[in-house]
Structure formats: structure tokens, C-alpha cells
Scaffold this active site. Sequence first.
Site, PDB file in Angstrom:
ATOM      1  N   HIS A  48      34.714 -31.077 -69.625  1.00  0.00           N
ATOM      2  CA  HIS A  48      35.048 -29.751 -68.392  1.00  0.00           C
ATOM      3  C   HIS A  48      34.824 -29.822 -66.719  1.00  0.00           C
ATOM      4  O   HIS A  48      35.792 -29.771 -66.315  1.00  0.00           O
ATOM      5  CB  HIS A  48      34.120 -28.539 -68.404  1.00  0.00           C
ATOM      6  CG  HIS A  48      34.450 -27.914 -70.045  1.00  0.00           C
ATOM      7  ND1 HIS A  48      35.709 -27.228 -70.089  1.00  0.00           N
ATOM      8  CD2 HIS A  48      33.381 -27.818 -71.499  1.00  0.00           C
ATOM      9  CE1 HIS A  48      35.963 -26.232 -71.582  1.00  0.00           C
ATOM     10  NE2 HIS A  48      34.944 -26.582 -72.105  1.00  0.00           N
ATOM     11  N   HIS A 103      32.263 -33.239 -74.833  1.00  0.00           N
ATOM     12  CA  HIS A 103      32.674 -31.981 -74.110  1.00  0.00           C
ATOM     13  C   HIS A 103      32.715 -31.835 -72.946  1.00  0.00           C
ATOM     14  O   HIS A 103      33.057 -30.752 -72.403  1.00  0.00           O
ATOM     15  CB  HIS A 103      32.876 -30.950 -75.361  1.00  0.00           C
ATOM     16  CG  HIS A 103      33.122 -29.591 -75.387  1.00  0.00           C
ATOM     17  ND1 HIS A 103      34.495 -29.490 -76.020  1.00  0.00           N
ATOM     18  CD2 HIS A 103      32.884 -28.874 -74.388  1.00  0.00           C
ATOM     19  CE1 HIS A 103      34.740 -28.190 -75.862  1.00  0.00           C
ATOM     20  NE2 HIS A 103      33.994 -27.665 -75.039  1.00  0.00           N
ATOM     21  N   GLU A 104      31.412 -31.137 -72.439  1.00  0.00           N
ATOM     22  CA  GLU A 104      30.420 -30.139 -71.664  1.00  0.00           C
ATOM     23  C   GLU A 104      31.168 -31.357 -70.061  1.00  0.00           C
ATOM     24  O   GLU A 104      31.322 -31.079 -69.135  1.00  0.00           O
ATOM     25  CB  GLU A 104      29.228 -29.300 -71.473  1.00  0.00           C
ATOM     26  CG  GLU A 104      28.988 -29.113 -73.065  1.00  0.00           C
ATOM     27  CD  GLU A 104      29.379 -28.214 -72.740  1.00  0.00           C
ATOM     28  OE1 GLU A 104      30.263 -27.762 -71.467  1.00  0.00           O
ATOM     29  OE2 GLU A 104      29.970 -27.361 -73.902  1.00  0.00           O
ATOM     30  N   GLU A 140      39.116 -25.370 -73.743  1.00  0.00           N
ATOM     31  CA  GLU A 140      38.194 -25.775 -74.498  1.00  0.00           C
ATOM     32  C   GLU A 140      38.646 -26.881 -75.788  1.00  0.00           C
ATOM     33  O   GLU A 140      38.530 -27.605 -75.647  1.00  0.00           O
ATOM     34  CB  GLU A 140      37.839 -24.144 -75.875  1.00  0.00           C
ATOM     35  CG  GLU A 140      37.147 -23.707 -74.919  1.00  0.00           C
ATOM     36  CD  GLU A 140      35.725 -24.026 -74.712  1.00  0.00           C
ATOM     37  OE1 GLU A 140      35.009 -25.173 -75.326  1.00  0.00           O
ATOM     38  OE2 GLU A 140      34.824 -24.159 -73.877  1.00  0.00           O
TER      39      GLU A 140
END
Length: 320
Positions: free
Chosen positions: A164, A160-161, A241
Site C-alpha cells: 500500500h 501487503h501493508e 486491496e
Amino acid sequence: RPTSRLAPLPPSSSDSASLMFELIRANKRRSVLLVVAFIVIVALVGDAIGAVVCNGIVFTLVALVISASIAFASYWKADKIALSVSRARPAPPEEYARLHNLVEGLCIAGGLPKPGVYIIDDPAPNAFATGRNPNHAAIAVTTGLLEKMNRVELEGVVAHELSHIRNYDILVSTLAVTMVGAVALMADLAIRTMWWNGGRVARAGDRSNGNNPLAWIGIVVLILAPIVAKGMHATISRRRETLADVSACQLTRYPPGLISALEKLKADTTVTHSASTATAHLWIEQPMSGVGDDGKLGGIHRMFDTHPPLDERIALLREL
């Protein structure tokens, strides 16, 4: 022979890649628009101060210089500021081998350079990414996250990070750390100055300033500017997100890992003490206290949430 079982990639894979590149380009455009929008807001704050103290042009020019300086400094230094504010420290590879192995493996799979890896001594499970581009990026995870997540769950959070970073979300998120704070700080200082001097500055320049409509408009702008900046930044963060969740599952090819991680984050009620209102939007989960407020002001609080509700994120991932 039954070639249907051996198809290397579904036809939609190229479409997914094209969509991902388009999202990256869109995020870069939004980054520029966000910087411009914040500069405009800061200029309006300066003009509002000028309207109140009868020296609009000077304060507008000063505000433009300040906003441009903040934008420039934010681009180069906001990631270091975010890491410092969160009390993050470099994660030694020999001590955090599992974390480094996961980051390296996912970076190879996603074609990303390995970011800096940081640890935050905090019992709450959480993580964030920061930086200005994939070549100048960092991810930070709390000790609570490492303790409470198994390998596939931790992989989902790290993916997930990294999403980003790959989607260029980190530039806007990192800029917002300082730019939203700058707008709020300028407005707060202006209102406090007017309050404590009792309007003496305004009366010295213009005895009739109390009846000047521009002065009242200026006061309204000073009050609303931080709220507008915060709301704009929260809206952008919520969209990113959701995109990062989907991108993470594309990276790991295993949605249940991130789903399980989000369920654990939902069940955990520990407040992330290393977070602040300035950095709340960076984390994978809303880190501040008051999340899930169902009281009378719950609807207003949710308007400024930097993250979509975890229930919505989990439901979306279950449909993949």
C-alpha cells in the site's frame, strides 16, 4: 550447459515492473481526482444548505473554504489522526524484534524507507498502513495479529501493508479518513439544524421557500452526499486491496504465506475494537461487525464494504 535452469529473471519481470510503476502513477492521479471530487461534493453540500435557507452563494463559498482547509489538513495530519483514533503506540524494537526485522527485510527487498512501526492493543488480528508518501508512512499491527500469525504469515501481512505504501494507496486512504467524515458531518449537522429549527430560518428569508424546488433538491443532496462519498471511497478501497495482495506476493515471492494469513483472518470472527467506520478501509481485513451478513439487507451492506470478500482474494492469490 542447461542455461534454462539458470535464467536470472523471466522476460515478464520488466513488464511487471512497468505495470507496477504505471499503477503508482495511476494511484497518484486518482489521489488528485479524489480530492477534487470531495471538494465538489462539499461545495454541493454547501450549495444545498444555501438552497434550503435561501443564502446559496454564501454557504457555497463557506463550504469551499471548509473543504479546501480539510483537504490541506488531511494531507499533513490525517495519518496522525488515524493512528490516534486507532489507539496505536510506537512499537519498541527491543520488545517487538521479530516485527521490526520483518519490516526492515521487506523494505530492503522493495527499496522502501522503513516506515514507523506501531502496535495496537487489540485481540483481533488486523493491520493497516497510513501516511502521505513512502517517506512519511507508518504501519500498525494489532497484538492479536502477532499472537495468531507465524513468521511467513506475518511477513505476508506486512508485505501487503508495505505494498500500500509503495503503490501510494496510503495517500488516498488517509485522506478519505477525514474527507468522507467531513462530508457526512456537514450533511448531518445541516439536516439536524433544519429539523430542530422547524424551518424557521428558511421562512424568515422566504415565506414561499417550502414550495421552492431548489430547497427540496437541496434536502435530497444533503441526504445523498454522505452515501455517494462513502460509496466512492469503498469502491476505490476494494480495488487497492486486490492490487496490494498481488504486490505483496511479488515482494515476498511466496504467495502461500499471505494466503494462509488471509485464511486465518477469515476463520477469526473477533471484531477489531480499535477500528471505526472512518478508518475501516485502512485495515487489511474488514474490521467492523456485520461482515458476511447474509440477511435480507446483506446485498446493500456489501455495496459499502471497503474490502473484497476474503474468499475472492484467496482464490485470486491461488492462481498466481
